[in-house]
Design an enzyme around this catalytic site. Structure first.
Site, PDB file in Angstrom:
ATOM      1  CG  ASP A   1      -1.943   1.035   1.286  1.00 42.68           C
ATOM      2  OD1 ASP A   1      -2.922   0.714   0.286  1.00 42.68           O
ATOM      3  OD2 ASP A   1      -2.151   1.739   2.159  1.00 42.68           O
TER       4      ASP A   1
ATOM      5  CD  GLU B   1      16.113 -13.962   2.906  1.00 37.85           C
ATOM      6  OE1 GLU B   1      15.348 -14.799   3.388  1.00 37.85           O
ATOM      7  OE2 GLU B   1      16.543 -13.052   3.536  1.00 37.85           O
TER       8      GLU B   1
HETATM    9  C1  GLC Z   1      -4.323   3.088  -0.732  1.00 40.53           C
HETATM   10  C2  GLC Z   1      -5.639   2.083  -0.610  1.00 40.53           C
HETATM   11  C3  GLC Z   1      -6.608   2.828  -0.174  1.00 40.53           C
HETATM   12  C4  GLC Z   1      -6.297   3.649   1.234  1.00 40.53           C
HETATM   13  C5  GLC Z   1      -5.166   4.275   1.110  1.00 40.53           C
HETATM   14  C6  GLC Z   1      -4.630   4.400   2.659  1.00 40.53           C
HETATM   15  O1  GLC Z   1      -4.363   3.833  -1.629  1.00 40.53           O
HETATM   16  O2  GLC Z   1      -5.716   1.463  -1.790  1.00 40.53           O
HETATM   17  O3  GLC Z   1      -7.786   2.205  -0.309  1.00 40.53           O
HETATM   18  O4  GLC Z   1      -7.495   4.283   1.787  1.00 40.53           O
HETATM   19  O5  GLC Z   1      -4.125   3.653   0.562  1.00 40.53           O
HETATM   20  O6  GLC Z   1      -4.247   3.072   3.294  1.00 40.53           O
END
Ligand code: GLC
Length: 561
Positions: free
Chosen positions: A219, A269
């Protein structure tokens, strides 16, 4: 806890599955509910693996949006414990069973890691905010105020904001300091410059690898590091507070490639592991620059294109030049943050049959160079659902609209319709988010029975891709003639040439088949406006007629030796 890693059985591709395969995003709360509480869960995913596996859609890996305990303010992207499974979604045993059942069908498992921030309910943050002396005191981005305002109130350390709207700094009276959050105030940012944070993250990563996961989606990964001095960003004109800054210091720092390299080394790894980073608010060149072997990066040119020949052609060109031959792109048309493409593409031209567009878009997604990522439900042509504001389950939207520059993401996260009838086979209870109004007719069972459905088209295209090396790894060449309203390109490896034609005009278009490399003709493989493409090879020089939003894939036929 050291569990044996369940073996992977019958996978179609080897260590290069991340490149040749197709990855399918499951939004766990909306895929299938196995216990009748109205919320999708891990048991529901297990129950429906056959829809995804070799006897169904034929994808090669699932990516699970976050499955961790979470207060749910950002629907799982506010993680309270990165090492556990949210009891709402199932037990630890359910997760291990999911990995084993997926592997038994040759499906890899990719989990979503949210490592930029935690929930404010995470024990690290609870300890960190309590005072400046505890073991986690410097695990988050804490800073002293820059001064105090005329009313005596502390002023934030710099001008950084939150993308969801409002200031990025939140005052903590117990520490007499501010902490930073790119997202909601309940999503405090970790300080990756604290070595103990990196150690803890990599330990957590090793834990999931030991449980048999094959990869990670990261993310907002290019935000992990901030400039060490936290200078204010320069300002500029823009529609939202976020856009009114040049984000020079709160993301994309020069030492980030080294940091992500240390994470990638852990995956490297063992063979067969991969990652895909989510580029947050950046350019395609940044995405390409951060891409390395086995480690992909999402970029958003396809998802942001309109459904016109000129736009799609130009996006393909931009992708090819940004990634070049040496780096591997991803291909994405929908995800849990964006309007579903069945709705978005027709809206982008104010015309067209959304199902025809979905079928043609599937041709694009599964034949353009790069690893395709499907979003659950797109194989049915699911569209966005109107959600009354009192039913919205997207707090960032409800709280910050209109400053929040996205939208109500509940609309693209509605439950998957499996069959006709109440609950659409998704749940026997009351769905956590309303089903689409067309669930009675647009569902898996109904589309399986129809050879012209969006689902049948996806199945045919994924099977074709799996059997066609040029579509997996071939080079891409845009047709030299341009093509008017027809987007045309070939995918090639030595000994195999595939031609893709997409009519994105609003009228029938003609296409005269020419020779690319000495072919005697072209054999149609998939044609989206017809149930099958079981046509005879078509001779060079013949003229084809393509309906609006028709996609056609042909293979070059070599002259008899
Ligand atoms: C990313 C995710 C989204 C979330 C954001 C904060 O963009 O895809 O859904 O709100 O991160 O974690």
């Amino acid at each position: 806890m050291n569990r044996p890693i369940p073996p992977l059985v019958g996978a179609r591709f080897g260590d290069d599955w991340w490149q040749r395969g197709v990855i399918y995003q499951v939004y766990p709360r909306s895929f299938a509910d196995s216990d009748g509480d109205g919320v999708g869960d891990l048991g529901g995913i297990i129950d429906h693996l056959d829809h995804l596996g070799p006897d169904g859609l034929g994808i090669d890996a699932i990516w699970l949006s976050p499955i961790y305990p979470s207060p749910g303010l950002d629907l799982g992207y506010d993680v309270a414990d990165h090492e556990r499974v949210d009891p709402l979604l199932g037990s630890e045993e359910d997760f291990d069973r999911l990995v084993a059942e997926a592997h038994r069908r040759g499906i890899r498992v990719v989990v979503d890691l949210v490592m930029n921030h935690t929930s404010d309910a995470h024990r690290w943050f609870e300890s960190s905010r309590a005072g400046r002396d505890g073991p986690h005191a410097d695990w988050y981005l804490w800073r002293d105020p820059s001064g105090s305002g005329p009313d005596g109130r502390p002023l934030p350390p710099n001008n950084w904001g939150s993308i969801f709207g409002g200031p990025g700094w939140e005052w903590e009276p117990r520490r007499l300091q501010f902490y930073f959050h790119t997202f909601m105030a309940e999503q405090p940012e970790l300080d990756w410059r604290t070595p103990a944070v990196e150690d803890a993250q990599l330990r957590m990563v090793r834990g999931w690898l030991a449980r048999g996961v094959d990869g990670f989606r990261l993310d907002v990964f290019n935000v992990f590091l901030k400039h060490p001095d936290l200078p204010s960003n320069p300002t500029r004109a823009g529609a939202t507070a976020w856009d009114r800054q040049l984000h020079l210091y709160d993301r994309d720092q020069p030492d980030f490639p080294a940091l992500i390299g240390r994470f990638r080394a852990v995956l490297d790894e063992e063979p067969g592991r991969m990652s895909v980073g989510e580029l947050f608010d950046g350019t395609i060149e940044t995405a390409a620059g951060l891409t390395t072997d086995r480690h992909l990066v999402f970029e958003w040119s396809l998802i942001e294109a309109t459904w016109t020949a000129s736009d799609i052609r130009s996006v393909i060109g931009v992708r090819e030049s940004a990634f070049g031959a040496g780096r591997w792109p991803t291909a994405v048309l929908s995800n849990h943050d964006r309007p579903r493409h069945a709705s978005r593409l027709a809206a982008s031209i104010g015309a067209g049959d959304p199902d025809a567009i979905s079928r043609a878009a599937a041709v694009l997604l599964l034949t353009v160079r790069g690893t395709p990522f499907l979003y659950y439900g797109e194989e049915l042509g699911m569209s966005d659902v109107d959600i009354p504001s009192e039913e919205s389950v997207d707090p960032p939207f409800s709280r910050f609209s209109p400053e929040f520059h996205l939208w109500d993401r509940s609309r693209c996260r509605t439950p998957m319709p499996w069959s006709p009838g109440p609950g659409a086979g998704f749940t026997t209870g009351r769905p956590w988010l309303r089903l689409g109004p067309d669930a009675e007719t647009r569902n898996v069972d109904a589309q399986l029975a129809d050879p012209t459905s969006v689902l049948s088209t996806y199945r045919a295209l994924i099977a074709l891709r799996a059997a066609t090396p040029a579509l997996q790894v071939g080079s891409l060449h845009a047709h030299p003639d341009g093509g008017g309203e027809v987007v045309a390109y070939t995918r090639e490896i030595p000994g195999q040439v595939i031609l893709v034609l997409l009519n994105l005009g609003r009228r029938d278009a003609t296409w005269r088949l020419s020779a690319v490399a000495g072919e005697s003709g072209w054999r149609p493989l998939v044609r989206t406006a017809k149930a099958t493409a079981a046509d005879e090879a078509i001779a060079i020089g013949a003229t084809l007629i393509l309906a609006p939003d028709e996609g056609l894939i042909l293979e070059a036929v070599r002259p008899e030796a």
